[in-house]
Design a protein around this motif. Structure first.
Motif: not given
Lengths: 608, 159
Positions: A344, A347, A351, A354, A364-365, A367-368, A371-372, A374-375, A379, B29, B95, B124, B127, B134
């Motif tokens: 987190r 990420y 952000r 940028n 962008a790539q 970043g995603l 997040l994966r 993180v996911n 949490t 995005w 996420a 969640h 996701f 992206e």
């Protein structure tokens, strides 16, 4: 029923009973004056007339200066059933309809555009939003205010609310000196705008890194109706935008005052409207129901970073640069909850780095991919930044101080008055640590055996310390212009000066060390040349302890004529309650040949 | 007249704009915005007077800063996602599993308060399905959300 309610409201408010008023008397009704934006002595300009010049806003040609003529023209044009003017001025119609008890003829039902707008506009709650100043951005330093209008009473839905903003409209083609001049002294047209609140969250909290304070107001349904109906009347109406008094905050006060004209909001004369004071005015007048805090993205990142060890911070930085670090052993070896925090932070860092500029496919790539990570990790909750003391709870923005001391072997007494706002040793509650913005700060002094003299006048003195860490590398800076005294030879000469420079600062708990490079240009009577220039450095440390603030600083300047100036100092500030402080300062000022030591003790009183 | 024009805009975009290709018109995005040709002095001044540069927005026009505002859509999740910078917020909240942007999305989709926790949990868990790449557009994200909801027995009736 309606008129009974109205009468009741008026009686409760202690206002004269206008229900039986003749049309003539209505022209002095507080709400009528509020509807026309008449200045009743609240600011210096345009007293006794409307703030608005735009002819679109008036139904009579001299409506801007003649509230009575405007009233008669309004009655004439709004009275006929199905009148078009009603659709442009629904709040005025509402006022006259109630006051003059017009027959029930369908009212505004033919105004389909207005009806549609009201249906789509939320109107269940109104909040005043205060995006606080951002440390390193001088133009944001006084903050800003806007209104938020919420849909439903569902607190979860504020991202779907509307923002009502008053701002100047700046065209992009002019040169920048003119911008600043016109921004400060007027000349820009100001308009109300109505945009999704989420755009404002993005602008302030995400792009500009400003914390946002959200003050829920206790306006009733009836009061909100006045506000919204009047807002419609202001669409595309041009105001003047004046930086000091007739600014974003002042115009919002006018709107709120219209909703509740019996309030005391506009009673006092206002030389300048500082947003923090706007919040205080509303607080004093009993408008504020509750306060919410929305931290900026930068503060969210800091709160995450605070939870990480040094090794984890390194991993977060590496991960932000290359998402495949998540597959490496070092990351895999972390406990799952630590993995979540590290990802987190990575990420949030990506952000923040940028947040401006054009889209980059690669970022962008990445970043995603982050997040994966993180996911898929568990949490961790409770990583929100701590809520600081809200700005309206801070010390008063104006200050008077009285004190005395010794300069060399002579005693002196001194009085100080500061128009605005905060220096970095004043009680930091409600203000940002390490930020100072002072305007019109004057000290007059009487030294033994001497006349009363001006010791110092800071026209402007802005210092910003933006701490650097592994994730954020801001540059601090300061700028200061005005008059001060400098020991040259054996005499303390009044010098007109401007100085400033970039710097670096760090934060270690409650201690902030810093260093600036600086340049100075001055004019004094001891030097032959008109302008003497100097370069040098300033370094020091601030300590924000629990019961006091301490600042140690040393400054060295080297002049073009080989002159030198050294100035080490120590300052201790002890707040006594919210609006008083005791300050002690010792300073040595001079050059290689001669220097003097000054001890100074003063009592500071903050107000307004 | 001006009110009529305004109202047309209002009706058209109660909550913003139609999504378009990522990067294409400034939506989608990865567009962090704040591009533009204003430069530093311009930005400083705009902050100083809390102004806008050039464009005035009133009514319920979208003010999406770079997003296409021509779409005729009502108050609905997709419009929210099409607001510049919002998709990232929603993605981040999904996420993590919680957050204001995700809550607002659920409110805008008309999901009742008592179902929101379950909605967030489901988002969640899915996701990667909702944000497969992206380059995903607001439209695709919205349809992926619908698909996920359709496969959940509690949420199927709401989608």
């Amino acid at each position: 029923m309606r008129s009974i309610n109205l009468a009741l409201i008026l009686v409760l408010a202690g206002a004269p009973l206008w229900a039986q008023a003749t049309p003539g008397e209505l022209a002095t009704h507080p709400r009528w004056k509020a509807l026309l934006h008449i200045n009743e002595g609240t600011t210096w300009r345009y007293q006794g007339r409307s703030y608005i010049d735009d002819p679109e806003f008036f139904l009579h040609e001299s409506g801007a200066t003649d509230a009575h003529a405007e009233l008669e023209a309004s009655i004439e044009q709004l009275r006929p059933e199905g009148s078009e003017a009603r659709c442009d001025f629904p709040a005025r119609y509402r006022f006259l309809d109630r006051q003059l008890d017009w027959p029930d003829d369908g009212g505004l039902s033919h105004c389909s555009d207005y009806q549609e707008w009201r249906r789509d506009m939320p109107g269940e709650r109104v909040a005043l939003i205060f995006p606080a100043s951002y440390l390193n951005s001088p133009s944001s330093m006084f903050g800003h205010t806007l209104l938020r209008i919420d849909r439903g009473n569902d607190e979860d839905g504020v991202w779907l609310s509307r923002a009502i903003n008053f701002g100047a409209t700046v065209q992009g083609q002019e040169n920048s000196i003119l911008y600043v001049y016109r921004g400060l002294f007027g000349g820009y047209p100001g308009y109300f705008s109505n945009v999704p609140y989420m755009n404002k969250i993005r602008d302030y909290a995400h792009l500009e890194n400003r914390d946002m304070w959200e003050y829920q107001l206790n306006l009733t349904q009836g009061e909100r109706d006045w506000l919204l109906a009047h807002l419609w009347e202001l669409e595309d109406i041009e105001f003047d935008y004046l930086f000091l008094d007739e600014n974003c905050s002042f115009r919002l006060l006018e709107l709120i005052h219209l909703a509740r004209p019996e309030s005391t909001l506009m009673d006092d004369f206002r030389f300048a409207e500082v947003p923090a004071n706007t919040v205080r005015s509303l607080d004093r007048a009993g408008f504020i129901e509750s306060v919410e805090y929305r931290p900026s993205k930068a503060n969210e990142l800091d709160a995450l970073v605070d939870r990480l060890s040094a090794g984890e911070q390194d991993l977060a930085l590496a991960l932000a640069r290359d998402a495949s670090v998540a597959e490496k052993e070092a990351f895999q070896a972390l406990a799952p909850r630590s993995q979540n925090l590290v990802a987190r932070a990575a990420y949030a860092y990506l952000r923040l780095q940028n947040r401006e500029g054009a889209r980059s496919q690669e970022v962008a790539q990445r970043g995603l991919a982050l997040l994966r990570v993180v996911n898929r990790t568990p949490t961790v909750s409770g990583v929100d930044p701590e809520r600081p003391v809200s700005p309206e709870k801070g010390h008063g923005t104006k200050m008077l101080a009285a004190g005395g001391g010794m300069l060399g072997d002579r005693g002196f007494g001194e009085l100080q008055a500061r128009f605005s706002y905060h220096d970095w040793l004043d009680n930091p509650e409600g203000y940002l640590n390490g930020a100072a913005i002072e305007a019109f700060d004057a000290r007059i002094r009487r030294t033994e055996g001497d006349d009363l003299t001006l010791e110092q006048l800071d026209v402007v003195n802005i210092k910003s310390l933006a701490p650097r860490n592994r994730f954020r590398k801001p540059v601090s800076w300061f700028v200061n212009g005005g008059l001060d005294r400098r020991l040259i030879g054996s005499k303390r000469h009044l010098t007109r000066h401007i100085q400033g420079g970039p710097g670096l600062a760090w934060e270690m708990g409650s201690v902030i060390p810093y260093a600036y490079a600086m340049a100075r240009a001055e004019n004094n009577s001891a030097h032959d040349v008109l302008v003497s220039t100097a370069a040098g450095a300033r370094a020091g440390v601030l300590w924000y302890a629990d019961g006091f603030q301490l600042g140690l600083e040393a400054e060295g300047l080297y002049y073009h004529n080989d002159d030198r100036r050294y100035r080490p100092s120590a300052t201790l500030n002890v707040p006594v309650g919210r609006n008083h402080a005791l300050r002690a300062r010792v300073e040595r000022d001079g050059g290689p040949d001669r220097a003097e030591t000054e001890f100074h003790l003063s009592w500071r009183y903050y107000f307004d | 007249m001006r009110k009529t024009l305004l109202a047309a805009a209002l009706v058209a975009t109660s909550f913003g704009a139609q999504a378009s290709a990522p990067g294409g018109s400034g939506c989608g995005w990865g567009n962090m915005l704040f591009e533009g040709n204003n430069g530093m002095p311009m930005h400083l001044l705009a902050t100083l007077v809390n102004g806008t540069s050039g464009n005035r927005t009133f009514g319920i026009t979208s003010g999406t800063n770079g997003c296409d505002t021509s779409g005729a859509l009502s108050y609905h999740g997709e419009n929210m996602l099409a607001q510049a910078g919002v998709m990232e917020e929603v993605a981040q909240d999904m996420a993590v599993g919680d957050g204001e942007a995700l809550t607002a999305l659920s409110v805008s989709m008309g999901i009742p308060a008592e179902e929101r926790e379950h909605f967030k949990k489901t988002m969640h868990e899915n996701f990667s399905t909702i944000f497969p790449s992206e380059d995903v557009t607001a439209e695709e994200v919205m349809s992926n959300i619908q698909n996920v909801m359709n496969q959940d027995k509690q949420l199927a009736s709401l989608s």
